[in-house]
Design a protein around this motif. Structure first.
Motif, PDB file in Angstrom:
ATOM      1  N   LEU A  10      51.360  49.518  44.423  1.00 44.41           N
ATOM      2  CA  LEU A  10      50.673  50.802  43.721  1.00 44.41           C
ATOM      3  C   LEU A  10      48.649  50.048  44.464  1.00 44.41           C
ATOM      4  N   LYS A  11      48.414  49.147  43.295  1.00 41.31           N
ATOM      5  CA  LYS A  11      47.278  48.344  43.093  1.00 41.31           C
ATOM      6  C   LYS A  11      46.688  48.961  44.991  1.00 41.31           C
ATOM      7  N   TYR A  12      47.222  49.028  46.093  1.00 43.77           N
ATOM      8  CA  TYR A  12      46.625  49.531  47.052  1.00 43.77           C
ATOM      9  C   TYR A  12      45.632  50.925  47.414  1.00 43.77           C
ATOM     10  N   GLN A 120      34.202  45.539  46.060  1.00 44.58           N
ATOM     11  CA  GLN A 120      33.844  44.084  45.234  1.00 44.58           C
ATOM     12  C   GLN A 120      35.547  43.511  46.133  1.00 44.58           C
ATOM     13  N   VAL A 121      35.150  44.071  47.588  1.00 40.21           N
ATOM     14  CA  VAL A 121      36.180  43.220  48.530  1.00 40.21           C
ATOM     15  C   VAL A 121      35.882  41.792  48.799  1.00 40.21           C
ATOM     16  N   PRO A 134      36.312  33.963  38.429  1.00 40.52           N
ATOM     17  CA  PRO A 134      37.459  34.725  38.349  1.00 40.52           C
ATOM     18  C   PRO A 134      38.795  34.947  37.069  1.00 40.52           C
ATOM     19  N   ASP A 135      39.239  35.901  37.182  1.00 45.61           N
ATOM     20  CA  ASP A 135      40.707  35.564  35.557  1.00 45.61           C
ATOM     21  C   ASP A 135      41.124  34.691  36.145  1.00 45.61           C
ATOM     22  N   PRO A 136      41.688  33.875  35.223  1.00 47.19           N
ATOM     23  CA  PRO A 136      43.004  32.927  35.478  1.00 47.19           C
ATOM     24  C   PRO A 136      43.601  33.333  36.417  1.00 47.19           C
ATOM     25  N   THR A 137      44.468  34.513  36.446  1.00 45.15           N
ATOM     26  CA  THR A 137      45.828  34.942  37.074  1.00 45.15           C
ATOM     27  C   THR A 137      45.448  35.285  38.593  1.00 45.15           C
ATOM     28  N   GLN A 180      37.731  47.505  38.979  1.00 43.84           N
ATOM     29  CA  GLN A 180      37.587  46.721  37.774  1.00 43.84           C
ATOM     30  C   GLN A 180      36.845  46.009  37.252  1.00 43.84           C
ATOM     31  N   GLN A 181      35.854  45.620  38.665  1.00 43.09           N
ATOM     32  CA  GLN A 181      35.038  43.937  38.597  1.00 43.09           C
ATOM     33  C   GLN A 181      33.855  44.526  37.402  1.00 43.09           C
ATOM     34  N   SER A 182      33.145  44.276  36.713  1.00 44.33           N
ATOM     35  CA  SER A 182      32.318  44.438  36.005  1.00 44.33           C
ATOM     36  C   SER A 182      31.200  43.838  36.482  1.00 44.33           C
TER      37      SER A 182
END
Length: 263
Positions: A10-12, A120-121, A134-137, A180-182
């Motif tokens: 669904l993220k797509y 922000q691709v 980047p987030d660690p995940t 969600q990129q700040s």
């Protein structure tokens, strides 16, 4: 375009938003995408669980490399060669088939960089996440790609695709981006080496009409519109892209970059 693919995550859904942004800006490089709910029992349950899913029409004319490790590219391209071909201004000052060029017109990279910056691709020009924290995940961290950022020769571009019948123009796929990129962690590496941007797209960003044009376009996909809350739900996302557009316009002014009129 003779067949379609249904994204499994669904993220797509952001891919649908990206398609409308592409058309509003006049880039016309991404494949058509819509949001739909499926009910046919011939599909696996995960497709008919009641959740709307993005559908992307696929173009069989897209060229893929035979190499399984790089089949999401039409040409093998690393960061170092990419920066060299930007300086060579392929198709303007250097022949499209002359090193370091790969057959793609110089103006195409400005279209791609603009599009990727607004969304922000990173999984195209910066799959290693070298241009932001980047987030660690993140997969780029988990797969130890981020640790290679210190050596530019190890950095490869992905999803650099063209059509067999029109190999000088890029095709934009996998445009899910990072909603969600700040603003304090934007990836300006996506703009590195770009010396011109498409005039029409920039004029839309400058006009103050992006919100109206984009919301009007999104409204045509009623399932997407209703699923994400109509004006109320989608306006914050449009404002986010507008804000990134302001950063891009400031970058263009600071660097005194050129605008290219589409022929």
């Amino acid at each position: 375009m003779s067949m379609f693919s249904v994204e499994t995550q669904l993220k797509y859904w952001f891919e649908v938003f990206a398609f409308h942004l592409d058309r509003v800006l006049g880039l016309n490089r991404s494949l058509p995408a819509v949001l739909r709910t499926f009910h046919n029992n011939i599909l696996p349950y995960r497709y008919i669980d009641g959740n709307p899913r993005p559908v992307v029409w696929w173009d069989p004319d897209i060229q893929h490399l035979d190499d399984r490790d790089s089949d999401q590219n039409s040409v093998p391209l690393g960061w170092v060669q990419y920066q060299k071909l930007l300086r060579a201004r392929c198709g303007n000052q250097t022949g499209l088939s002359t090193e370091p060029c790969v057959g793609v017109l110089h103006a195409e990279w400005g279209r791609l960089a603009l599009f990727d910056f607004l969304l922000q691709v990173n999984d195209r020009l910066d799959r290693n996440c070298c241009g932001f924290t980047p987030d660690p995940t993140e997969l780029c961290v988990e797969n130890q790609l981020h640790s290679k950022c210190g050596n530019s020769k190890d950095l490869q571009l992905v999803h650099i695709l063209v059509r067999k019948t029109n190999p000088s123009r890029l095709v934009f796929i996998d445009n899910s981006g990072r909603p969600q990129q700040s603003s304090d962690n934007l990836n300006f590496r996506l703009l590195e080496g770009i010396d011109e941007f498409p005039e029409k797209a920039i004029s839309v960003l400058q006009s103050g009409c992006l919100e109206h044009l984009l919301l009007r376009s999104l409204y045509t996909d009623k399932e997407f519109w209703d699923s994400y809350g109509g004006h109320t739900g989608l306006r914050p996302l449009v404002h986010l892209v507008e804000k990134r557009g302001h950063y891009l316009l400031q970058h263009i002014r600071d660097k005194r970059l050129l605008l290219r009129r589409d022929l």
